[in-house]
Design an enzyme around this catalytic site. Structure first.
Site, PDB file in Angstrom:
ATOM      1  N   ARG A 143       1.007  -1.067  -0.020  1.00  0.00           N
ATOM      2  CA  ARG A 143      -0.083  -0.056   0.084  1.00  0.00           C
ATOM      3  C   ARG A 143       0.838   1.366   0.088  1.00  0.00           C
ATOM      4  O   ARG A 143       1.642   1.557   0.912  1.00  0.00           O
ATOM      5  CB  ARG A 143      -1.017   0.237   1.057  1.00  0.00           C
ATOM      6  N   GLU A 160       4.678   7.156   2.582  1.00  0.00           N
ATOM      7  CA  GLU A 160       5.571   5.933   2.690  1.00  0.00           C
ATOM      8  C   GLU A 160       4.732   4.807   1.738  1.00  0.00           C
ATOM      9  O   GLU A 160       3.893   4.901   1.383  1.00  0.00           O
ATOM     10  CB  GLU A 160       5.534   5.448   4.182  1.00  0.00           C
ATOM     11  N   ASN A 162       4.076   0.636   2.238  1.00  0.00           N
ATOM     12  CA  ASN A 162       4.063  -0.429   3.146  1.00  0.00           C
ATOM     13  C   ASN A 162       4.089  -1.635   2.669  1.00  0.00           C
ATOM     14  O   ASN A 162       3.487  -2.045   1.540  1.00  0.00           O
ATOM     15  CB  ASN A 162       2.560  -0.457   3.712  1.00  0.00           C
ATOM     16  N   SER A 167      -2.938  -2.519   5.850  1.00  0.00           N
ATOM     17  CA  SER A 167      -4.334  -2.921   6.182  1.00  0.00           C
ATOM     18  C   SER A 167      -5.275  -1.959   5.561  1.00  0.00           C
ATOM     19  O   SER A 167      -5.162  -1.128   4.879  1.00  0.00           O
ATOM     20  CB  SER A 167      -4.142  -2.829   7.857  1.00  0.00           C
ATOM     21  N   LYS A 324      11.935   2.543   5.847  1.00  0.00           N
ATOM     22  CA  LYS A 324      12.073   4.149   5.555  1.00  0.00           C
ATOM     23  C   LYS A 324      13.420   4.626   4.993  1.00  0.00           C
ATOM     24  O   LYS A 324      13.549   5.331   4.195  1.00  0.00           O
ATOM     25  CB  LYS A 324      11.638   5.149   6.742  1.00  0.00           C
ATOM     26  N   LYS A 382      11.736  10.271  10.991  1.00  0.00           N
ATOM     27  CA  LYS A 382      11.494   9.119  11.087  1.00  0.00           C
ATOM     28  C   LYS A 382      12.304   8.052  11.586  1.00  0.00           C
ATOM     29  O   LYS A 382      13.360   7.690  10.872  1.00  0.00           O
ATOM     30  CB  LYS A 382      10.556   8.877   9.796  1.00  0.00           C
ATOM     31  N   GLU A 386       7.109   0.769  11.768  1.00  0.00           N
ATOM     32  CA  GLU A 386       5.824   0.878  11.384  1.00  0.00           C
ATOM     33  C   GLU A 386       4.804   0.833  12.383  1.00  0.00           C
ATOM     34  O   GLU A 386       4.886   0.453  13.199  1.00  0.00           O
ATOM     35  CB  GLU A 386       5.718  -0.481  10.239  1.00  0.00           C
ATOM     36  N   GLY A 387       3.657   1.203  11.763  1.00  0.00           N
ATOM     37  CA  GLY A 387       2.357   0.975  12.639  1.00  0.00           C
ATOM     38  C   GLY A 387       1.785   2.411  13.362  1.00  0.00           C
ATOM     39  O   GLY A 387       0.751   2.393  13.987  1.00  0.00           O
ATOM     40  N   ARG A 470      -7.786   7.665   4.366  1.00  0.00           N
ATOM     41  CA  ARG A 470      -8.020   8.203   5.728  1.00  0.00           C
ATOM     42  C   ARG A 470      -7.922   9.747   5.980  1.00  0.00           C
ATOM     43  O   ARG A 470      -7.070  10.272   5.257  1.00  0.00           O
ATOM     44  CB  ARG A 470      -6.689   7.468   6.297  1.00  0.00           C
TER      45      ARG A 470
HETATM   46  P1  ADP Z   1       4.156   4.537   9.752  1.00  0.00           P
HETATM   47  O1  ADP Z   1       4.757   3.614   9.242  1.00  0.00           O
HETATM   48  O2  ADP Z   1       4.083   4.846  11.212  1.00  0.00           O
HETATM   49  O3  ADP Z   1       2.570   4.536   9.245  1.00  0.00           O
HETATM   50  P2  ADP Z   1       4.100   6.766   8.056  1.00  0.00           P
HETATM   51  O4  ADP Z   1       5.592   7.372   7.369  1.00  0.00           O
HETATM   52  O5  ADP Z   1       2.932   6.605   7.467  1.00  0.00           O
HETATM   53  O6  ADP Z   1       4.628   5.913   9.295  1.00  0.00           O
HETATM   54  O7  ADP Z   1       3.714   8.082   9.072  1.00  0.00           O
HETATM   55  C1  ADP Z   1       2.842   8.138   9.704  1.00  0.00           C
HETATM   56  C2  ADP Z   1       1.870   9.140   9.762  1.00  0.00           C
HETATM   57  O8  ADP Z   1       2.570  10.422   9.854  1.00  0.00           O
HETATM   58  C3  ADP Z   1       1.049   9.251   8.233  1.00  0.00           C
HETATM   59  O9  ADP Z   1       0.149   8.397   8.314  1.00  0.00           O
HETATM   60  C4  ADP Z   1       0.980  10.823   8.168  1.00  0.00           C
HETATM   61  O10 ADP Z   1      -0.050  11.191   8.786  1.00  0.00           O
HETATM   62  C5  ADP Z   1       2.152  11.410   8.928  1.00  0.00           C
HETATM   63  N1  ADP Z   1       3.195  11.794   8.142  1.00  0.00           N
HETATM   64  C6  ADP Z   1       4.310  10.953   7.786  1.00  0.00           C
HETATM   65  N2  ADP Z   1       5.005  11.547   7.138  1.00  0.00           N
HETATM   66  C7  ADP Z   1       4.680  12.736   6.679  1.00  0.00           C
HETATM   67  C8  ADP Z   1       5.149  13.882   6.007  1.00  0.00           C
HETATM   68  N3  ADP Z   1       6.175  13.825   5.393  1.00  0.00           N
HETATM   69  N4  ADP Z   1       4.250  14.831   5.852  1.00  0.00           N
HETATM   70  C9  ADP Z   1       3.034  14.969   6.679  1.00  0.00           C
HETATM   71  N5  ADP Z   1       2.739  14.107   7.325  1.00  0.00           N
HETATM   72  C10 ADP Z   1       3.551  13.001   7.497  1.00  0.00           C
HETATM   73 MG    MG Z   2       1.947   4.970   7.363  1.00  0.00          MG
END
Ligand code: ADP
Ligand code: MG
Length: 495
Positions: A143, A160, A162, A167, A324, A382, A386-387, A470
């Site tokens: 995803r 990102e 996944n 999910s 990441k 970051k 994950e999660g 979402r």
């Molecule tokens: P995880 O693996 O924990 O899901 P993500 O990289 O998806 O990590 O980050 C979690 C959440 O943080 C994302 O769903 C988004 O809402 C926010 N986020 C992550 N990266 C960014 C970014 N570069 N700009 C704005 N919001 C972000």
């Molecule tokens: Mg995410």
């Protein structure tokens, strides 16, 4: 943006940053109509399994509806189509990245020295690679997540990708149906044409069934690796029930890592056997965070599964390809070219990347450290997790960077430009919430599902299969649906 073009100034707040996206229908709704439709929609959600187990009043015997947005949120059609069309290219890219030992090793060499969790995953990778690959194929159920970047209205940027436990394909499919229902209920049937079809669930299950067929034993089962306690039960069960519906021969069983550690064995041909079942396909809905591994037993279980003949989603190398750190290295100039031969594809993928910077001990890393200290709110920091709930935002980015800038620890993190999606306004409906919710400012994140099946030599199944949206309150850094700030939604396409 490449590391050679490190930006030095904060972008100005443009008009687009404060303008709201148009709503799908005129809002606000009159209070009586709102109360009526909220009540109906909650029951619709519960009765169609847009639901979860409650974290506060947990019981295996009951469900709460999952938080959702009452009316579908606007999403630019062009950007939606772009994200759909690019998915097969991303599938191919991730498959090739996962199969490049040299690349994964180089990418992660610093990270695994300081990040114990990624290090342990990498050890499993090394072990199984040195022993020789057992499974016939790798199944990617991916995803890719995006936000529209409002500083450049004409673009989506990847948050990102996944590769493990991607999910919400199950619930999202039903939320798309819900949005058809609610538009009709509110007297806007003419607008249904702007709701894209969503067959994510069927698409993901087709991938698992294809892998099951490839395994070639009609008595073998599909194994879901689950957490000790499953809150997102409907989403998982939808997959299980859909598989049975699509191919009545296929049985799904569910076990956690501890149960695998206690009871699974390898047969003479390295078949994975648990409780008398031979396993054809393993679908991981757990195993992506350190908390899922309580002791050596769960790590042994992961290694045992990796050694087995079962087709895994993901195999350990797919899991590592989804870190990441790998995403950041792929954004470096010239790297995509190693995996995609068509320059126009390279260009399209590069276009969805936002600034991603390593914090290694080199010139580029030092520049990134300085940028983050000077202007922390422009970034998200970051770790390799994950999660949800692991990233650092806002002024805390500066504090975190200052704390670790002289320590090896920093190499386990990446710095990413913060994406600023356009605001929308709408109603969020949550368990225990008001009968007449307030309108709130929100931002959305689109996820596109992809399925890829292949081996080290070739790919024979590569599809984009559906989407999820979402939406979170605009002031929240993250929008975890279970955590309470996010809500399930689906895109209402606007031109
Ligand atoms: P995880 O693996 O924990 O899901 P993500 O990289 O998806 O990590 O980050 C979690 C959440 O943080 C994302 O769903 C988004 O809402 C926010 N986020 C992550 N990266 C960014 C970014 N570069 N700009 C704005 N919001 C972000
Ligand atoms: Mg995410």
């Amino acid at each position: 943006m490449s590391v050679n073009q490190l930006p030095s100034k904060k972008p100005k707040m443009s008009e687009e940053n404060v303008k709201h996206l148009p709503s799908a229908i005129p809002l606000p709704l009159p209070e009586a109509e709102l109360a009526d439709v909220v009540e109906k929609s909650k029951d619709w959600a519960l009765m169609h399994g847009a639901a979860m187990r409650s974290k506060t009043t947990f019981s295996e015997d009951s469900l709460n509806f999952a938080p959702f947005v009452l009316v579908p949120t606007a999403f630019p059609r062009k950007q939606f189509l772009k994200s759909i069309e690019i998915q097969p290219i991303l599938n191919e890219l991730m498959h090739k990245v996962a199969h490049s030992r040299e690349f994964l090793t180089e990418c992660l060499q610093e990270t695994i020295k300081v990040d114990d969790f990624t290090g342990r995953l990498f050890n499993i990778y090394e072990t199984v690679f040195n022993e020789g690959v057992t499974q016939r194929a790798c199944l990617g159920l991916l995803r890719s997540d995006y936000m529209v970047h409002s500083a450049a209205t004409d673009n989506i940027k990847q948050v990102e990708i996944n590769t493990i436990a991607s999910s919400f394909g199950g619930i999202a499919t039903h939320i798309s149906e819900y949005n058809r229902y609610v538009l009709q209920e509110l007297g806007h049937s003419d607008k249904l044409k702007n709701l894209p079809d969503n067959n994510a669930l069927e698409g993901l299950c087709s991938g698992m069934i294809e892998a099951w067929k490839l395994y070639g034993n009609s008595n073998a089962v599909v194994l879901f690796i689950i957490e000790d306690v499953t809150y997102n039960i409907c989403d998982q069960r939808f997959h299980e029930f859909k598989i049975r519906e699509m191919d009545p021969q296929v049985k799904v069983i569910r076990r956690n890592l501890t149960e695998i550690g206690d009871r699974a064995t390898l047969g003479a041909k390295k078949e994975l056997i648990i409780d008398g079942f031979e396993v054809a396909v393993i679908y991981f809905r757990a195993g992506y965070e350190p908390g899922h591994y309580h002791s050596e037993k769960e790590w042994d279980a992961r290694l045992l599964m990796e050694r087995s003949l079962a087709i895994k989603s993901p195999t350990i190398h797919y899991h590592l390809a989804g870190t990441k750190k790998v995403q950041q290295v792929l954004a470096r100039p010239g790297v995509l070219e190693n995996f995609l031969s068509d320059p126009s594809q390279v260009e399209r993928v590069r276009n969805i990347f936002t600034g991603l910077y390593s914090l290694d001990f080199d010139e580029v890393g030092e520049q990134a450290i300085q940028m983050a200290i000077d202007d922390p709110e422009r970034f998200v920091l970051k770790p390799q997790r994950e999660g949800g709930g692991n990233n650092v935002y806002g002024l805390e980015v500066r504090e975190a960077i200052k704390r670790m800038k002289d320590s090896e620890e920093r190499t386990a993190w990446i710095l990413m430009e913060r994406i600023h999606p356009p605001l929308s306004r709408g109603y969020m409906v949550r368990p225990g919430g008001s009968k007449v919710p307030e309108m709130v400012d929100m931002v959305s994140e689109l996820g596109i599902f992809g399925v890829v099946l292949g081996d080290g030599e070739s790919i024979w199944y590569n599809k984009q299969v559906g989407h999820m949206l979402r939406t979170k309150v605009s002031t929240a850094d993250e929008g975890g649906v279970a955590a309470g700030l996010g809500a399930l939604d689906s895109p209402y396409l606007i031109d």
